[in-house]
Motif scaffolding. Structure first.
Motif, PDB file in Angstrom:
ATOM      1  N   VAL A 147       2.139  -2.779  -4.871  1.00  0.00           N
ATOM      2  CA  VAL A 147       0.966  -3.603  -4.550  1.00  0.00           C
ATOM      3  C   VAL A 147      -0.272  -2.713  -4.484  1.00  0.00           C
ATOM      4  CG1 VAL A 147      -0.114  -5.125  -2.833  1.00  0.00           C
ATOM      5  CG2 VAL A 147       2.366  -5.231  -3.202  1.00  0.00           C
ATOM      6  N   CYS A 148      -1.317  -3.070  -5.216  1.00  0.00           N
ATOM      7  CA  CYS A 148      -2.574  -2.313  -5.184  1.00  0.00           C
ATOM      8  C   CYS A 148      -3.414  -2.764  -3.996  1.00  0.00           C
ATOM      9  CB  CYS A 148      -3.379  -2.553  -6.455  1.00  0.00           C
ATOM     10  SG  CYS A 148      -2.766  -1.622  -7.874  1.00  0.00           S
ATOM     11  N   LEU A 149      -4.005  -1.796  -3.323  1.00  0.00           N
ATOM     12  CA  LEU A 149      -4.902  -2.117  -2.205  1.00  0.00           C
ATOM     13  C   LEU A 149      -5.991  -1.046  -2.103  1.00  0.00           C
ATOM     14  CD1 LEU A 149      -3.925  -0.006   0.204  1.00  0.00           C
ATOM     15  CD2 LEU A 149      -2.102  -1.680   0.449  1.00  0.00           C
ATOM     16  N   ALA A 150      -7.010  -1.339  -1.274  1.00  0.00           N
ATOM     17  CA  ALA A 150      -8.137  -0.400  -1.149  1.00  0.00           C
ATOM     18  C   ALA A 150      -7.982   0.449   0.105  1.00  0.00           C
ATOM     19  CB  ALA A 150      -9.457  -1.161  -1.117  1.00  0.00           C
ATOM     20  N   LYS A 151      -8.257   1.741  -0.077  1.00  0.00           N
ATOM     21  CA  LYS A 151      -8.156   2.726   1.009  1.00  0.00           C
ATOM     22  C   LYS A 151      -9.157   2.418   2.128  1.00  0.00           C
ATOM     23  CE  LYS A 151      -6.859   6.817  -0.669  1.00  0.00           C
ATOM     24  NZ  LYS A 151      -7.116   7.928  -1.587  1.00  0.00           N
ATOM     25  N   GLY A 152      -8.781   2.713   3.351  1.00  0.00           N
ATOM     26  CA  GLY A 152      -9.722   2.558   4.469  1.00  0.00           C
ATOM     27  C   GLY A 152      -9.823   1.126   4.970  1.00  0.00           C
ATOM     28  N   ILE A 170       8.603  -2.185  -0.181  1.00  0.00           N
ATOM     29  CA  ILE A 170       7.354  -2.421  -0.907  1.00  0.00           C
ATOM     30  C   ILE A 170       6.674  -1.072  -1.104  1.00  0.00           C
ATOM     31  CG2 ILE A 170       5.848  -2.777   1.134  1.00  0.00           C
ATOM     32  CD1 ILE A 170       5.782  -4.990  -2.000  1.00  0.00           C
ATOM     33  N   THR A 171       5.992  -0.898  -2.231  1.00  0.00           N
ATOM     34  CA  THR A 171       5.293   0.364  -2.476  1.00  0.00           C
ATOM     35  C   THR A 171       3.798   0.102  -2.609  1.00  0.00           C
ATOM     36  OG1 THR A 171       7.243   1.123  -3.677  1.00  0.00           O
ATOM     37  CG2 THR A 171       5.221   2.392  -4.002  1.00  0.00           C
ATOM     38  N   PRO A 172       3.025   0.486  -1.584  1.00  0.00           N
ATOM     39  CA  PRO A 172       1.572   0.335  -1.705  1.00  0.00           C
ATOM     40  C   PRO A 172       0.997   1.381  -2.659  1.00  0.00           C
ATOM     41  CG  PRO A 172       2.209   1.048   0.519  1.00  0.00           C
ATOM     42  CD  PRO A 172       3.447   1.044  -0.304  1.00  0.00           C
ATOM     43  N   ILE A 173       0.046   0.973  -3.480  1.00  0.00           N
ATOM     44  CA  ILE A 173      -0.714   1.935  -4.282  1.00  0.00           C
ATOM     45  C   ILE A 173      -2.149   1.832  -3.785  1.00  0.00           C
ATOM     46  CG2 ILE A 173      -1.479   2.587  -6.598  1.00  0.00           C
ATOM     47  CD1 ILE A 173       1.113   1.568  -7.685  1.00  0.00           C
ATOM     48  N   SER A 174      -2.580   2.906  -3.125  1.00  0.00           N
ATOM     49  CA  SER A 174      -3.864   2.878  -2.431  1.00  0.00           C
ATOM     50  C   SER A 174      -4.949   3.479  -3.318  1.00  0.00           C
ATOM     51  CB  SER A 174      -3.687   3.675  -1.135  1.00  0.00           C
ATOM     52  OG  SER A 174      -4.860   3.674  -0.423  1.00  0.00           O
ATOM     53  N   LEU A 175      -5.976   2.675  -3.625  1.00  0.00           N
ATOM     54  CA  LEU A 175      -7.060   3.137  -4.503  1.00  0.00           C
ATOM     55  C   LEU A 175      -8.329   3.367  -3.682  1.00  0.00           C
ATOM     56  CD1 LEU A 175      -6.136   3.296  -7.459  1.00  0.00           C
ATOM     57  CD2 LEU A 175      -5.081   1.290  -6.417  1.00  0.00           C
ATOM     58  N   ASP A 176      -9.209   4.262  -4.182  1.00  0.00           N
ATOM     59  CA  ASP A 176     -10.384   4.660  -3.404  1.00  0.00           C
ATOM     60  C   ASP A 176     -11.396   3.543  -3.198  1.00  0.00           C
ATOM     61  OD1 ASP A 176      -9.663   7.156  -2.705  1.00  0.00           O
ATOM     62  OD2 ASP A 176     -10.498   8.109  -4.497  1.00  0.00           O
ATOM     63  N   THR A 177     -11.556   2.692  -4.180  1.00  0.00           N
ATOM     64  CA  THR A 177     -12.571   1.635  -4.084  1.00  0.00           C
ATOM     65  C   THR A 177     -11.960   0.304  -4.521  1.00  0.00           C
ATOM     66  OG1 THR A 177     -13.240   1.923  -6.369  1.00  0.00           O
ATOM     67  CG2 THR A 177     -14.429   3.240  -4.719  1.00  0.00           C
ATOM     68  N   ALA A 187      -4.879  -3.576 -15.132  1.00  0.00           N
ATOM     69  CA  ALA A 187      -4.186  -2.720 -16.112  1.00  0.00           C
ATOM     70  C   ALA A 187      -2.678  -2.718 -15.864  1.00  0.00           C
ATOM     71  CB  ALA A 187      -4.747  -1.302 -16.016  1.00  0.00           C
ATOM     72  N   SER A 188      -2.192  -3.629 -15.008  1.00  0.00           N
ATOM     73  CA  SER A 188      -0.763  -3.792 -14.710  1.00  0.00           C
ATOM     74  C   SER A 188      -0.117  -2.567 -14.083  1.00  0.00           C
ATOM     75  CB  SER A 188       0.017  -4.191 -15.985  1.00  0.00           C
ATOM     76  OG  SER A 188      -0.538  -5.342 -16.539  1.00  0.00           O
ATOM     77  N   ARG A 189      -0.909  -1.767 -13.343  1.00  0.00           N
ATOM     78  CA  ARG A 189      -0.302  -0.627 -12.637  1.00  0.00           C
ATOM     79  C   ARG A 189       0.415  -1.077 -11.374  1.00  0.00           C
ATOM     80  NH1 ARG A 189      -4.373   3.733 -11.250  1.00  0.00           N
ATOM     81  NH2 ARG A 189      -2.582   4.461 -10.036  1.00  0.00           N
ATOM     82  N   CYS A 190       0.171  -2.322 -10.954  1.00  0.00           N
ATOM     83  CA  CYS A 190       0.913  -2.844  -9.805  1.00  0.00           C
ATOM     84  C   CYS A 190       1.192  -4.327 -10.028  1.00  0.00           C
ATOM     85  CB  CYS A 190       0.156  -2.625  -8.504  1.00  0.00           C
ATOM     86  SG  CYS A 190      -1.604  -2.618  -8.677  1.00  0.00           S
ATOM     87  N   ALA A 191       2.238  -4.817  -9.365  1.00  0.00           N
ATOM     88  CA  ALA A 191       2.649  -6.207  -9.579  1.00  0.00           C
ATOM     89  C   ALA A 191       1.688  -7.177  -8.914  1.00  0.00           C
ATOM     90  CB  ALA A 191       4.055  -6.410  -9.025  1.00  0.00           C
ATOM     91  N   ALA A 192       1.058  -6.726  -7.821  1.00  0.00           N
ATOM     92  CA  ALA A 192       0.169  -7.617  -7.068  1.00  0.00           C
ATOM     93  C   ALA A 192      -1.015  -6.825  -6.553  1.00  0.00           C
ATOM     94  CB  ALA A 192       0.928  -8.218  -5.879  1.00  0.00           C
ATOM     95  N   VAL A 193      -2.046  -7.566  -6.146  1.00  0.00           N
ATOM     96  CA  VAL A 193      -3.179  -6.938  -5.478  1.00  0.00           C
ATOM     97  C   VAL A 193      -3.369  -7.692  -4.165  1.00  0.00           C
ATOM     98  CG1 VAL A 193      -4.876  -8.371  -6.739  1.00  0.00           C
ATOM     99  CG2 VAL A 193      -5.608  -6.223  -5.711  1.00  0.00           C
ATOM    100  N   THR A 194      -3.748  -6.957  -3.112  1.00  0.00           N
ATOM    101  CA  THR A 194      -3.922  -7.622  -1.813  1.00  0.00           C
ATOM    102  C   THR A 194      -5.257  -7.242  -1.188  1.00  0.00           C
ATOM    103  OG1 THR A 194      -2.890  -8.080   0.327  1.00  0.00           O
ATOM    104  CG2 THR A 194      -2.728  -5.812  -0.449  1.00  0.00           C
TER     105      THR A 194
END
Ligand SMILES: N[C@@H](CCC(=O)N[C@@H](CS)C(=O)NCC(=O)O)C(=O)O
Length: 339
Positions: A147-152, A170-177, A187-194
């Motif tokens: 799951v993609c999410l935003a840092k902070g 579950i594996t969070p993928i934490s992005l800077d912005t 870009a399909s790097r994660c199955a979901a965005v939250t």
């Protein structure tokens, strides 16, 4: 030394000995003649520097209302974009006077910290969006995915808590912005965005590809959003807090920019007299002119007006009032007594 000399000398000694009390942000803003507001800047409905190079959104209008209350002029605001990760540090450092950046109120962001929340001006909750083609209907089906999410943000803790409590992985993928987060998701790097439900809906609508995505039904957290100020500055906290309540109260009493002048001439309702500053007291208590509520409503509007314009029926988002309706209409927006 004569008596006068002694009095002067001891007064000077006293002034030197007592450190000058830190000036309230209220005084700073009055002297500067401008409010500086920390916002997101890319979030439709809340704070966005739009295509015609104007600031718009619910948080933007809250800042304008504070400027109207303090300076009598809603246009005297400078907006500063700030990221999720450093918003509270930048507020504490004095980079802006108020942080109005879809920021969730939580115990650990305030208690024992250098910042304080002033009020809750929008109630949100964390949700998830998935591509329809993955055929995921409910959140538990995301088990074992990314799951993609935003840092902070509040979202990583909530995500791990929800899956952890159900013994699901579950594996969070934490992005800077937020931009990087949506970029990774598209870009399909994660199955979901939250994210917060409204931010998520706004971003997906803005992508122009809403038909390809689905928002899952589960709302996994409380995200009461509100402005923050620096700790130890209660006069300023009061101004920000009561500015929001003034807009709510005005909505509850049917006071809007359109009818406020007519109402001001009808002077027989004592509550209205206090609210509109005909009978003094509220302004003085806050260190503001007695016209402060008049200026907010006349120049910015009541809460219902700014809700509909920015996130409701008058906006592309078309969010129902739902939980953000007035308490008198079954929602949870409740102004404390302005008297
Ligand atoms: N309310 C949450 C989230 C606030 C936040 O910064 N959200 C980001 C990313 S989830 C955001 O809304 N960015 C703008 C966008 O999504 O376009 C918090 O206070 O931590």
């Amino acid at each position: 030394m004569n008596i006068l000399g002694w009095v002067i000398a001891s007064t000077i000694a006293l002034l030197l000995a007592v450190p000058a009390a830190a000036q309230s942000t209220l005084e700073t803003v009055k002297k500067r003649g401008q409010l500086i507001c920390g916002v997101d800047g890319t979030l439709p409905g809340f704070s966005l520097f739009n295509a015609v190079k104007e600031w718009e959104g619910l948080d933007v209008d809250l800042c304008r209302a504070v400027a109207a209350a303090v300076l009598g002029d809603a246009t005297k605001v400078k907006f500063v974009s700030v990221s999720a990760s450093d918003r509270f540090d930048r507020l504490a450092a004095g980079d802006f006077d108020v942080l109005a950046r879809n920021s969730t109120v939580t115990l650990q962001r305030s208690a024992g910290k250098k910042v304080r929340f002033a009020v809750v001006n929008y109630i949100d909750g964390q949700t998830f969006v998935v591509p329809k083609k993955l055929k995921i209907e409910q959140l538990a089906n995301l088990s074992g995915s990314t799951v993609c999410l935003a840092k902070g943000t509040t979202h990583e803790f909530n995500l791990k808590a929800w899956f952890g409590a159900r013994r699901l992985s579950i594996t969070p993928i934490s992005l800077d912005t937020a931009e990087a987060m949506y970029g990774a998701f598209y870009a399909s790097r994660c199955a979901a965005v939250t994210a917060d439900s409204t931010a998520l809906a706004a971003a997906i609508v803005r992508s122009g590809r809403a038909a390809e995505y689905r928002m899952l039904p589960e709302v996994i957290s409380k995200e009461p959003l509100g402005p923050y100020v620096r700790d130890g500055d209660s006069p300023w906290l009061d101004v920000v807090r009561w500015t929001h309540y003034a807009m709510l109260e005005a909505e509850d009493r049917g006071i809007s920019a359109k009818n406020i002048d007519a109402l001001k001439r009808e002077l027989n309702d004592p509550i209205l007299r206090v609210l509109l500053g005909v009978d003094p007291g509220n302004g003085k208590a806050l260190g503001l002119s007695e016209e402060w509520i008049y200026n907010i409503i006349k120049q910015v509007g009541n809460y219902g007006d700014i809700y509909e314009k920015n996130v409701g029926q008058g906006s592309p988002l078309k969010f129902a009032r739902g939980i953000n309706a007035l308490a008198s209409k079954g929602g949870q927006m409740y102004a404390l007594p302005l008297r």
